[in-house]
Design a protein around this motif. Structure first.
Motif, short mmCIF file in Angstrom:
data_model
loop_
_atom_site.label_atom_id
_atom_site.label_comp_id
_atom_site.label_asym_id
_atom_site.label_seq_id
_atom_site.Cartn_x
_atom_site.Cartn_y
_atom_site.Cartn_z
N LEU A 1 21.67 -11.73 10.44
CA LEU A 1 21.95 -12.89 9.57
C LEU A 1 20.76 -13.64 9.64
O LEU A 1 20.51 -13.79 8.20
CB LEU A 1 23.41 -13.48 10.02
N SER A 2 20.31 -13.95 10.34
CA SER A 2 19.00 -14.60 10.24
C SER A 2 17.88 -14.01 9.75
O SER A 2 17.21 -14.84 8.86
CB SER A 2 18.51 -15.12 11.74
N SER A 3 17.72 -12.66 9.75
CA SER A 3 16.66 -11.88 9.12
C SER A 3 16.99 -11.78 7.64
O SER A 3 15.82 -11.82 6.94
CB SER A 3 16.46 -10.47 9.72
N ILE A 4 18.47 -11.92 7.41
CA ILE A 4 18.39 -11.79 5.70
C ILE A 4 18.29 -13.20 5.23
O ILE A 4 17.65 -13.34 4.18
CB ILE A 4 19.99 -11.47 5.72
N ILE A 5 18.51 -14.26 5.90
CA ILE A 5 18.29 -15.80 5.30
C ILE A 5 16.72 -15.63 5.41
O ILE A 5 16.46 -16.29 4.17
CB ILE A 5 18.93 -16.51 6.28
N ALA A 6 16.07 -15.22 6.30
CA ALA A 6 14.76 -15.20 6.19
C ALA A 6 13.90 -14.30 5.24
O ALA A 6 12.63 -14.38 5.35
CB ALA A 6 14.07 -15.10 7.84
N THR A 7 14.66 -13.41 4.64
CA THR A 7 14.24 -12.52 3.70
C THR A 7 13.47 -11.41 4.35
O THR A 7 12.42 -10.58 3.84
CB THR A 7 13.49 -13.11 2.45
N LEU A 8 13.49 -11.30 5.71
CA LEU A 8 12.85 -10.27 6.25
C LEU A 8 13.43 -8.75 6.19
O LEU A 8 12.95 -7.86 6.04
CB LEU A 8 12.95 -10.47 7.93
N HIS A 9 14.77 -8.96 5.94
CA HIS A 9 15.64 -7.75 5.47
C HIS A 9 16.71 -8.05 4.40
O HIS A 9 17.19 -9.04 4.51
CB HIS A 9 16.43 -7.22 6.78
N PRO A 10 16.82 -7.04 3.44
CA PRO A 10 18.00 -7.34 2.46
C PRO A 10 19.29 -7.07 2.84
O PRO A 10 19.32 -5.99 3.87
CB PRO A 10 17.60 -6.56 1.41
N PRO A 11 20.11 -7.60 2.24
CA PRO A 11 21.62 -7.20 2.88
C PRO A 11 22.00 -6.02 2.09
O PRO A 11 21.37 -5.52 1.13
CB PRO A 11 22.44 -8.24 2.08
N THR A 12 23.00 -5.17 2.81
CA THR A 12 23.39 -3.98 2.17
C THR A 12 24.34 -4.34 0.71
O THR A 12 24.18 -3.59 -0.05
CB THR A 12 24.23 -3.18 2.95
N SER A 13 25.03 -5.31 0.95
CA SER A 13 25.78 -5.69 -0.35
C SER A 13 26.00 -7.30 0.04
O SER A 13 25.77 -7.77 0.97
CB SER A 13 27.12 -5.24 -0.31
N GLY A 14 26.44 -7.85 -1.08
CA GLY A 14 26.63 -9.68 -0.90
C GLY A 14 25.32 -10.33 -1.75
O GLY A 14 24.40 -9.53 -2.18
N ASP A 15 25.28 -11.49 -1.35
CA ASP A 15 24.25 -12.45 -2.22
C ASP A 15 24.20 -13.59 -1.17
O ASP A 15 24.97 -14.13 -0.49
CB ASP A 15 24.84 -12.66 -3.45
N VAL A 16 22.99 -14.36 -1.42
CA VAL A 16 22.73 -15.65 -0.71
C VAL A 16 22.11 -16.37 -1.81
O VAL A 16 21.26 -15.94 -2.58
CB VAL A 16 21.40 -15.49 0.31
N GLU A 17 22.81 -17.25 -2.00
CA GLU A 17 22.04 -18.40 -2.96
C GLU A 17 21.64 -19.67 -2.38
O GLU A 17 22.18 -20.26 -1.34
CB GLU A 17 23.46 -18.90 -3.83
N PHE A 18 20.53 -19.95 -2.96
CA PHE A 18 19.92 -21.16 -2.45
C PHE A 18 20.05 -22.42 -3.71
O PHE A 18 19.35 -22.03 -4.82
CB PHE A 18 18.54 -21.03 -2.32
N GLU A 19 20.57 -23.53 -3.58
CA GLU A 19 20.76 -24.40 -4.60
C GLU A 19 21.20 -23.83 -5.87
O GLU A 19 21.08 -24.14 -7.24
CB GLU A 19 19.31 -24.93 -4.99
N GLY A 20 22.59 -22.82 -5.61
CA GLY A 20 23.05 -22.42 -6.79
C GLY A 20 22.37 -21.08 -7.32
O GLY A 20 23.18 -20.65 -8.29
N THR A 21 21.45 -20.82 -7.04
CA THR A 21 20.82 -19.61 -7.75
C THR A 21 20.46 -18.46 -6.52
O THR A 21 19.77 -18.78 -5.41
CB THR A 21 19.62 -19.98 -8.41
N SER A 22 20.83 -17.01 -6.98
CA SER A 22 20.42 -16.04 -5.85
C SER A 22 19.09 -16.10 -5.74
O SER A 22 18.17 -16.20 -6.58
CB SER A 22 20.92 -14.65 -6.75
N ILE A 23 18.76 -15.97 -4.34
CA ILE A 23 17.43 -16.04 -3.64
C ILE A 23 16.57 -14.82 -4.32
O ILE A 23 15.58 -14.67 -4.41
CB ILE A 23 17.38 -15.98 -2.29
N TYR A 24 17.52 -13.60 -4.78
CA TYR A 24 16.80 -12.24 -5.01
C TYR A 24 16.33 -12.56 -6.56
O TYR A 24 15.67 -11.59 -7.13
CB TYR A 24 17.61 -11.07 -4.91
#
Length: 249
Positions: A47-70
């Protein structure tokens, strides 16, 4: 009302046949310290590596201040500080050169670099070592410097991976005080740690991960009251012995 800074939405991660994360959903609020807890293999590092953008998730999304980090990884990374467990400092540079290089990497102006470096040097008490190379630092000061470097670009979100592992108790307490001061400055901190006393002292909320799922989320005080325990370590032991339903928050 708490303001969401980072929103993890149904994130999964597979490594071949192994499902390391199984649909994690979690809101992280502005200005809080969130502790990520769990036994080895629970999914904390993934989970930490996904938040740190070291690895992408297989599915799902991470939003920062309402916008997808990707949608804008570079923009997100400019607001993210990451302090890994293992030092990755340039041993050929002095501390000042390391800090200036980090500031330049994030495209800070010379004036911004000077101001930010002066602030961090004072906060972390690094002035006597600025002209020294990393090898001259003790373990405690090396960790101080690692955190300082991760803050050089003044990020809104700081990810600390086992920041006090193998440090003497009094050094750990000094770093705790610094982490609390960062919260007072408005920095959101995600803390991955195996030290339950550390999580109890620092965290506004803790997340217990188990087999790639969120088992429980709450404040340390609420958990101690609910489980009728005196400390978070006893709560953790009791929790691991139960077969509680997993929860998303």
């Amino acid at each position: 009302m708490n303001t969401v800074l980072l929103r993890i939405k149904n994130v999964t991660k597979r490594y071949g046949e192994k499902e390391a994360l199984k649909g994690i959903s979690l809101d992280i609020y502005k200005g809080e310290i969130l502790g990520l807890l769990g036994v080895n293999g629970a999914g904390k590092t993934t989970l930490s590596s996904i938040i740190a953008t070291l690895h992408p998730p297989t599915s799902g999304d991470v939003e920062f201040e309402g916008t997808s980090i990707y949608q804008d990884l570079v923009g997100y990374r400019s607001q993210l500080g990451f302090c890994p467990q293992k030092p990755n400092l340039n041993s050929m540079l002095t501390l000042e050169q390391n800090l200036r290089f980090s500031g330049s990497y994030y495209q800070l102006t010379q004036q911004q670099v000077d101001a930010r470096m002066n602030h961090l040097v004072k906060m972390f008490e690094l002035a006597p070592f600025l002209d020294k190379r990393v090898g001259a630092l003790s373990g405690g000061y090396k960790q101080r410097f690692m955190i300082a470097r991760s803050l050089m670009h003044n990020p809104k979100l700081l990810l600390l991976d086992e920041p006090t592992v193998a440090l003497d108790p009094h050094i750990r307490r000094q770093l705790w005080a610094i982490i609390k001061e960062l919260k007072n400055e408005g920095v959101t901190v995600i803390l991955t740690t195996h030290y339950l006393d550390e999580a109890e002292q620092l965290s506004d909320r803790v997340v217990f991960l188990d087999q790639g799922q969120i088992k429980l989320i709450d404040t340390p005080e609420n958990l101690k009251a609910d489980f009728k325990k005196n400390n978070l370590e006893d709560v953790f032991i009791a929790l691991m012995q139960q077969d509680l339903p997993t929860t998303d928050c």
